[in-house]
Design a protein around this motif. Structure first.
Motif, PDB file in Angstrom:
ATOM      1  N   ASN A  79     -32.996   2.596 -12.429  1.00 47.94           N
ATOM      2  CA  ASN A  79     -34.185   2.092 -13.110  1.00 47.94           C
ATOM      3  C   ASN A  79     -34.454   2.923 -14.361  1.00 47.94           C
ATOM      4  O   ASN A  79     -33.941   4.035 -14.494  1.00 47.94           O
ATOM      5  CB  ASN A  79     -35.402   2.170 -12.169  1.00 47.94           C
ATOM      6  CG  ASN A  79     -35.884   0.796 -11.732  1.00 47.94           C
ATOM      7  OD1 ASN A  79     -36.193  -0.055 -12.570  1.00 47.94           O
ATOM      8  ND2 ASN A  79     -35.915   0.567 -10.436  1.00 47.94           N
ATOM      9  N   ARG A  83     -29.419   0.299  -4.269  1.00 50.26           N
ATOM     10  CA  ARG A  83     -30.292  -0.867  -4.416  1.00 50.26           C
ATOM     11  C   ARG A  83     -30.154  -1.375  -5.851  1.00 50.26           C
ATOM     12  O   ARG A  83     -30.181  -0.592  -6.795  1.00 50.26           O
ATOM     13  CB  ARG A  83     -31.746  -0.484  -4.145  1.00 50.26           C
ATOM     14  CG  ARG A  83     -32.733  -1.642  -4.387  1.00 50.26           C
ATOM     15  CD  ARG A  83     -33.245  -1.684  -5.827  1.00 50.26           C
ATOM     16  NE  ARG A  83     -34.072  -2.857  -6.083  1.00 50.26           N
ATOM     17  CZ  ARG A  83     -34.701  -3.093  -7.221  1.00 50.26           C
ATOM     18  NH1 ARG A  83     -34.617  -2.238  -8.209  1.00 50.26           N
ATOM     19  NH2 ARG A  83     -35.404  -4.180  -7.380  1.00 50.26           N
ATOM     20  N   GLU A 119     -41.390  -9.335  -7.717  1.00 50.73           N
ATOM     21  CA  GLU A 119     -41.201 -10.041  -8.991  1.00 50.73           C
ATOM     22  C   GLU A 119     -40.733 -11.489  -8.807  1.00 50.73           C
ATOM     23  O   GLU A 119     -41.225 -12.379  -9.477  1.00 50.73           O
ATOM     24  CB  GLU A 119     -40.242  -9.251  -9.893  1.00 50.73           C
ATOM     25  CG  GLU A 119     -40.892  -7.964 -10.396  1.00 50.73           C
ATOM     26  CD  GLU A 119     -40.142  -7.249 -11.518  1.00 50.73           C
ATOM     27  OE1 GLU A 119     -38.918  -7.426 -11.649  1.00 50.73           O
ATOM     28  OE2 GLU A 119     -40.804  -6.490 -12.263  1.00 50.73           O
TER      29      GLU A 119
HETATM   30  O1  EAX Z   1     -39.853  -4.340 -13.394  1.00 49.99           O
HETATM   31  O2  EAX Z   1     -36.980  -4.200  -9.839  1.00 49.99           O
HETATM   32  C1  EAX Z   1     -36.785  -3.315 -10.685  1.00 49.99           C
HETATM   33  O3  EAX Z   1     -35.957  -2.415 -10.512  1.00 49.99           O
HETATM   34  C2  EAX Z   1     -37.573  -3.335 -11.972  1.00 49.99           C
HETATM   35  O4  EAX Z   1     -36.956  -2.530 -12.910  1.00 49.99           O
HETATM   36  C3  EAX Z   1     -38.984  -2.816 -11.744  1.00 49.99           C
HETATM   37  O5  EAX Z   1     -39.588  -3.440 -10.700  1.00 49.99           O
HETATM   38  C4  EAX Z   1     -39.837  -3.032 -12.992  1.00 49.99           C
END
Ligand code: EAX
Length: 326
Positions: free
Chosen positions: A210, A170, A73
């Protein structure tokens, strides 16, 4: 005279055809996603691609790259900023490193429920935050959704905040999350999402947190034994576009993109509603121990010192404005 008139009308007709015909110029935009196609983001970007193509008469196509094929990301956001990637749908996780003002949304227990979060993001508070992106070369097209986050791990069932102490978890590369999770006694280990499955599998970390949608899409059931539905923080998502690319669009195309984005967000949220009903059963069937009844007030009380710090950092009035948004 007659000849002149008919020549003129032929010319006019030709001109009309020229301006009415869809321009042949066609552009394919690249969109990066850190998670798989069969997910709450995947359905959204698939709708986005379909609707953009339809609403621009095929002049714009979007090619979606799933599962971190173009990077994680943070790399995707950097790519959108530089223009090496045109679009991304991303969690707000790494966003404060680019647009610090958004970090207020990452405060734990800020939103009561999905309705509260969606209305806040769609309303003036959320829309105002979107205006902070263009000065960073990013056009934020809309808030989407990742969901309420829950804790999973391989060590023990978490029933109360004390059970979190000493767990190596994490986390996203998000300063607000990391500060709060330390207060729980967790050892936060920031890591790109694309590395999490392997880290859980190899025991580099004990757990992660998550939303159910991500836990399901990433098949964490294969590498995690326990989950507690802590819902400790709401995780927003965003659809971002390179600003120069956005600026190049005609007003009509901008409208087409905006309408397509609206459809994408609808699909994103509908899939999350569906996942919220479906995934707990899937995790149980896969052998996970699920703690469903959680006294959230205890988790909130543990974070009290951090809430005081966030109040100083973001302004208590700003936080309360979000908390009390109706
Ligand atoms: O965007 O990095 C994460 O834990 C995010 O929640 C996941 O990649 C979805």
């Amino acid at each position: 005279m007659r000849f002149v008139r008919s020549a003129l009308s032929v010319a006019a007709a030709t001109f009309a055809t020229l301006i009415a015909a869809p321009s042949l110029a066609q552009e394919t935009l690249k969109l990066s996603l850190a998670i798989g196609q069969n997910s709450h983001y995947g359905v959204a970007v698939d709708v986005l691609a379909k609707e953009v193509e339809k609403r621009t008469n095929g002049r714009y196509k979007i090619q979606n790259f799933y599962s971190g094929a173009l990077g994680a990301e943070r790399e995707a956001i950097e790519g959108v900023q530089l223009g090496t990637i045109d679009l991304t749908m991303t969690s707000s996780g790494p966003i404060p490193n680019f647009v610090p003002e958004t970090a207020i949304l990452d405060i734990p227990f800020l939103f009561r429920d999905y309705d509260h979060a969606r209305r806040t993001l769609d309303g003036p508070i959320g829309q105002e935050l979107l205006t902070k992106f263009p000065s960073k070369n990013i056009q934020a097209l809309a808030w989407g959704e990742n969901g309420f986050r829950h804790m999973t791990n391989n060590k023990r069932s978490v029933n109360a905040p004390d059970d979190l102490k000493g767990l190596k978890m994490r986390t996203m590369e998000n300063p607000v999350h990391m500060q709060a999770y330390k207060q729980f006694g967790i050892i936060p280990t920031p890591m790109a999402f694309t590395e999490v499955f392997t880290a859980l599998q190899q025991g580099t970390v004990d757990g992660q947190e998550n939303p159910l949608s991500v836990i399901s899409a990433a098949k964490f059931v294969q590498v995690q034994k326990y989950i507690t539905l802590t819902g400790h923080v709401y995780s927003p998502a965003l659809i971002l576009m390179n600003k120069a690319k956005w600026d190049k669009l005609s007003p009509a195309d901008k409208q087409a993109f905006n309408e397509a984005v609206k459809e994408a967000i609808k699909a994103n949220r509908a899939r999350i509603d569906d996942d919220e009903r479906r995934v707990v059963g899937e995790l149980k069937a896969g052998g996970m121990t699920v703690v469903e009844v959680v006294d959230k007030s205890k988790f909130q009380a543990t974070l009290q010192p951090t809430f005081v710090e966030f109040g100083k950092k973001f302004g208590q009035a700003n936080i309360d404005k979000i908390r009390n948004y109706k």
